[in-house]
Design an enzyme around this catalytic site. Structure first.
Site, PDB file in Angstrom:
ATOM      1  N   HIS A 441       0.686  -1.964   0.094  1.00 21.52           N
ATOM      2  CA  HIS A 441      -0.020   0.295  -0.143  1.00 21.52           C
ATOM      3  C   HIS A 441       1.125   1.144   0.461  1.00 21.52           C
ATOM      4  O   HIS A 441       1.818   1.306   0.652  1.00 21.52           O
ATOM      5  CB  HIS A 441      -0.238  -0.121   1.413  1.00 21.52           C
ATOM      6  N   GLU A 442      -0.134   2.501  -0.560  1.00 23.52           N
ATOM      7  CA  GLU A 442       1.010   4.056  -0.579  1.00 23.52           C
ATOM      8  C   GLU A 442       1.399   3.379  -1.372  1.00 23.52           C
ATOM      9  O   GLU A 442       2.955   3.926  -1.503  1.00 23.52           O
ATOM     10  CB  GLU A 442       1.814   4.491   1.031  1.00 23.52           C
ATOM     11  N   GLY A 443       1.754   2.560  -2.585  1.00 23.87           N
ATOM     12  CA  GLY A 443       2.214   2.970  -4.131  1.00 23.87           C
ATOM     13  C   GLY A 443       4.140   1.336  -4.174  1.00 23.87           C
ATOM     14  O   GLY A 443       4.559   1.504  -2.143  1.00 23.87           O
ATOM     15  N   HIS A 448       6.972   3.618  -6.472  1.00 24.69           N
ATOM     16  CA  HIS A 448       7.810   4.616  -6.408  1.00 24.69           C
ATOM     17  C   HIS A 448       9.369   4.212  -7.319  1.00 24.69           C
ATOM     18  O   HIS A 448       9.909   5.629  -7.493  1.00 24.69           O
ATOM     19  CB  HIS A 448       8.581   3.964  -4.847  1.00 24.69           C
TER      20      HIS A 448
END
Lengths: 600, 600
Positions: A441-443, A448
């Site tokens: 999660h969050e990339g 990234h």
């Protein structure tokens, strides 16, 4: 339980020796506080973590949320913990006093969060989601929406979610299909389905405020046509009282491997004519608003990964110190007493690996939080701008390094305990399962890596990148002439040289052919991350050396010797292979790019 | 389900192109078979795997065994699968026809086991434990014991366990405390507790035969005083009928993270006066008997790790081929259709990593099985001795590489699916949990590193080591002048050179100071394992190149191109960093050795 909840000495080292958190008291926003307030806040956080969160960490895992078609049931300890966190003011800790907040610095809030996550990452998840969505309301919603929704989010009556992902879209936010149709009263009717929405339904609060990305009918395609909506589970009348149930339905719960006490949901909006939603900020700017919050969310995920790694470390260390087994290879007497497994070099190797990953990640996250703080409250505009720029450059590594290496630390925790690490009678396997969410999660690293090499490295003329190089070189200079750190600095200097040679070459490759040039971006991200954490370790070693020179003794000396030795370990073992990895990248290795689907 | 159960093409490649399994038909033991028998056996195995094992893999995970204080309850599909495996003769597949076996070669049995493990590693575990303990009975028990216990173990009426580990001892077998007291009738009374005993209790069979390591009262301390006992759950009368319940009690079940449908037990022997046990072979030779069986058990664990990695690979590949998401970095049109995620270079990188780990490991395990076969049935004594010697040297890598990198392949499977990989609605997270056991049982990397560097590398004058170097050099020579493989061979040659330089230096370090010299043995094991698997990949590439030159077309050409490309990936990316790792070892890096407990 408290004795295995992070380590106060370590946190103090990070807050007051690595970072100069006390200096924040000189800034106007914190002028009314003093160090005692910070410490008391941390003590309260530690107490709540020990009393309300840690005791049901295992129970929440073994008894995950259920949905009977009407309501979601959680174990009752979840609500008690929610209340404790809300009543102590942690949902509003970083907000201004005039908004009912504690007006605390980011790094203090994050350290409190570290305690909560270490104790029970899934129960405390409801609070962090609420903090994140309240930040969106506070920053971008109209006064009217803010007045109606923010106070109950800050005092614990309402919770919040971030509703981005959809079943058909995943990481590609531009393909969001949830739509919003303007209604006559100025609100919207929202239609669509969201998936993997954490905290998307439960009975902890009177209401749930969903921050939903959706496309207004007729909006441009792609990322430029996405707007942000506030969609409450229950409608709220103008006087603040609760109205009818909104058209938001829980389609089902998802069943995760870990993080189980946080509900993961599929939500249906608008199955009965349209969910009432309120536009937040301007139309078609939703993604930019979300992005402004993402740095905090990413630091948050990384910090969670770091403290789960840390918990894996201290539990494994505790076991290794108590468990006798076998003898050293040189011992030939079968009647000699068994040694504790911490005496075995390979167990020490695993503990050292855990230590460099966990403490390096924790330090990196708190440093990132301090940059976030500086970007808002540093004395001069230039300092604020630089802090923001450096943080923006570092975010891919801040998110990815702790997530990737944190899971490895948790994996090593299992290995140190052996068979006991694999069974639910010990906490290690749960840390491993919980921590495995964080690289997702969050990339992901893949996302990234593209963001770093394809965008951030060169953005605004490469300013952030230059700031990082300068900061790293400053630490290297600081170590010149040091007895203990000069060798460490030389190793970091080599690594930095590799990075400096590599980065512009890769940028040229991207410029020549963007798809091919970005094919190995994840490997570049990993390399960059190891350099950054190498720098963090050099800085920890410098602080430790100074403390030893100043006469630290006994357990204090041991603490600092541990920092120095871990830094040595990092430079020797974790930076090994950097040159050959860089060589592959510089050569533009095209194997993954050239691989054909049919060949798998 | 069958379409995602291993891959027949891959298995045929390993059995008939990498290995010359058909040539076994020329050996007297297999003269009555033909290739059709091998293929029919594999087809039967695949059918049982698909019909009796795969369908309840998830159910067995979600409904783990329970113990009500009296009996252990398993989901009923477990018994049906046990019966199917027993009735098809798989518990006796490698035994001679005169003992009621199918007299099949080891590598065919192992390939059948690969299907069973891929379909359901925990249910099929009961069979493998029985096969292993029956091997002990067959090889070392007296005629009388063998006649009484072996037939019901081979036909499915009895199951078996290996009862080594105790709560206070773990990997250090010399510290076993379970004792055996001679009884007047020539049997023994066994007292003690065993832990982590897989399959230690259940109701699948009329009886369970525990093969127990224990110390006869008054025996020498350490490994030289350990004997092997056969301790049945239920006593067996001389006529083969069942008698009274023996004094073996289930103290409790352990609750594993994965592998859940195999019971993991704590067993108490002798709480009511002594469990009746029968000495197997000679007193004080128990550990040497066990060691003679360990190579098979270690190949078995490694094969399980390999096929779980393989399952993670094919499920992730299947998803990546179907799931559309995002666009390539060069695509700027938000209205362009999404691409399938297999088109993203970073997803291909993860799939390639999975492929090299899974297929490399599978190939290594089947090769090890063929060495085991050769050590028993190769035409000449010299060939048998060489096969045994080489296998013995390779066992630490055979056990450790698939276990370590197999978990990474399963981890990558989760990552490729993203959020879907993390939820129990997809099978990836179970493969990850199941596979995490494999680096623990049958010897951790730490144990195998010590075994390799401290013992096997130099044993019998380093014969096994020299045989490996010769075999690897032969493949390198074979590749000279090859268009596709010369570069791969050069890379392997470099790696081999690093290993050759390193190994004697490390042996000298061990000779100088055994504790310090062995401190980094695990890193040496990892390095050696990568060289071995590099060799396996060169051999796969050589076979593929020949097939392409012989005119393989269409999907066959794709298959071989995949092998070549994966070999390139392995040489470039998986062997990178070998030199710097070796440099640390050659320098005698002492950081883990010097680390102090108090510094953690």
């Amino acid at each position: 339980m408290t004795d295995k909840l992070l380590n106060e000495r370590e946190l103090n080292f990070q807050l007051y020796e690595m970072l100069d958190t006390e200096a924040l008291l000189e800034r106007p926003r914190y002028a009314d506080h003093d160090r005692a307030v910070f410490d008391a806040t941390l003590e309260t956080a530690r107490g709540i973590a020990a009393e309300y969160l840690a005791p049901h960490n295992r129970k929440g895992d073994a008894n995950e949320p259920t949905f009977d078609g009407e309501k979601v049931t959680l174990i009752p300890e979840t609500k008690a913990a929610w209340n404790a966190l809300a009543e102590a003011g942690f949902h509003a800790a970083h907000h201004d006093a005039e908004d009912g907040g504690l007006q605390l610095p980011e790094v203090i809030l994050r350290t409190c969060v570290a305690y909560f996550s270490a104790a029970n990452i899934s129960t405390s998840g409801y609070s962090f989601l609420t903090i994140g969505s309240a930040n969106l309301v506070k920053s971008f919603a109209s006064d009217e929406l803010r007045e109606r929704f923010l106070p109950p989010m800050l005092d614990g009556r309402y919770s919040g979610t971030m509703a981005l992902t959809e079943p058909g879209q995943g990481s590609a936010l531009g393909d969001i299909r949830t739509t919003a149709r303007p209604a006559e009263d100025g609100s919207y009717r929202v239609f669509g389905q969201k998936m993997f929405i954490s905290g998307g339904d439960h009975e902890l609060t009177d209401n749930i405020v969903h921050m939903v990305l959706a496309r207004i009918e007729g909006a441009p395609a792609g990322v430029k046509g996405i707007s942000l909506f506030l969609v409450p589970k229950v409608l709220v009348n103008e006087d603040g009282s609760l109205g009818a149930r909104n058209d938001v339905a829980l389609a089902g719960l998802l069943h995760k491997m870990g993080y189980r006490n946080t509900t993961s949901t599929v939500l249906s909006f608008g199955e009965k004519g349209g969910a009432v939603g309120y536009l937040v900020g301007e139309a078609n700017k939703g993604l930019s608003y979300m992005f402004q919050m993402m740095n905090e969310a990413r630091i948050g995920v990384a910090l969670g990964a770091s403290v789960l790694a840390y918990q894996s470390y201290i539990h494994a260390l505790d076991y290794a110190r108590e468990r006798p087994q076998g003898r050293l290879p040189g011992s030939k007497d079968p009647l000699a007493p068994q040694v504790r497994i911490v005496e075995h070099a390979d167990v020490r190797r695993m503990l050292l690996q855990q230590k460099v990953y966990a403490e390096g990640s924790l330090s990196l996250c708190l440093y990132a939080s301090s940059l976030f703080e500086d970007s808002h409250t540093a004395p001069t505009d230039a300092e604020r701008a630089d802090a923001a720029e450096l943080l923006d450059l570092l975010i891919p590594m801040v998110k990815s390094y702790p997530s990737k290496y944190g899971v490895i630390a948790s994996d090593l925790g299992i290995q140190i305990l052996g068979g006991s690490g694999y069974i639910r009678e010990y906490p290690l396997e749960q840390y491993y399962r919980d921590n495995r969410l964080n690289p997702i999660h969050e990339g992901t690293e893949g996302i990234h890596g593209l963001d770093l090499l394809g965008r951030k490295l060169g953005q605004r003329g490469g300013k952030g990148y230059r700031l990082f190089l300068e900061a790293a070189r400053a630490s290297i200079s600081e170590a010149a002439g040091s007895k203990q750190c000069a060798g460490l600095a030389a190793a970091l200097n080599d690594a930095l040289g590799i990075l400096e040679q590599l980065s512009p070459e890769l940028q040229a490759q991207v410029a020549a052919d963007v798809d091919l040039g970005l094919a190995n971006a994840t490997a570049y991200l990993d390399l960059f991350g190891r350099v950054v954490v190498g720098w963090i370790w050099l800085r920890q070693a410098l602080v430790a050396e100074r403390a030893l020179e100043a006469g630290a003794a006994d357990s204090e000396a041991d603490f600092y010797q541990g920092k120095l030795h871990a830094a040595r370990y990092f430079m020797d073992w974790e930076l090994a292979g950097l040159a050959s990895q860089a060589q592959l990248l510089r050569a533009g290795n095209r194997l993954t790019y050239d691989m054909q689907d049919a060949w798998f």
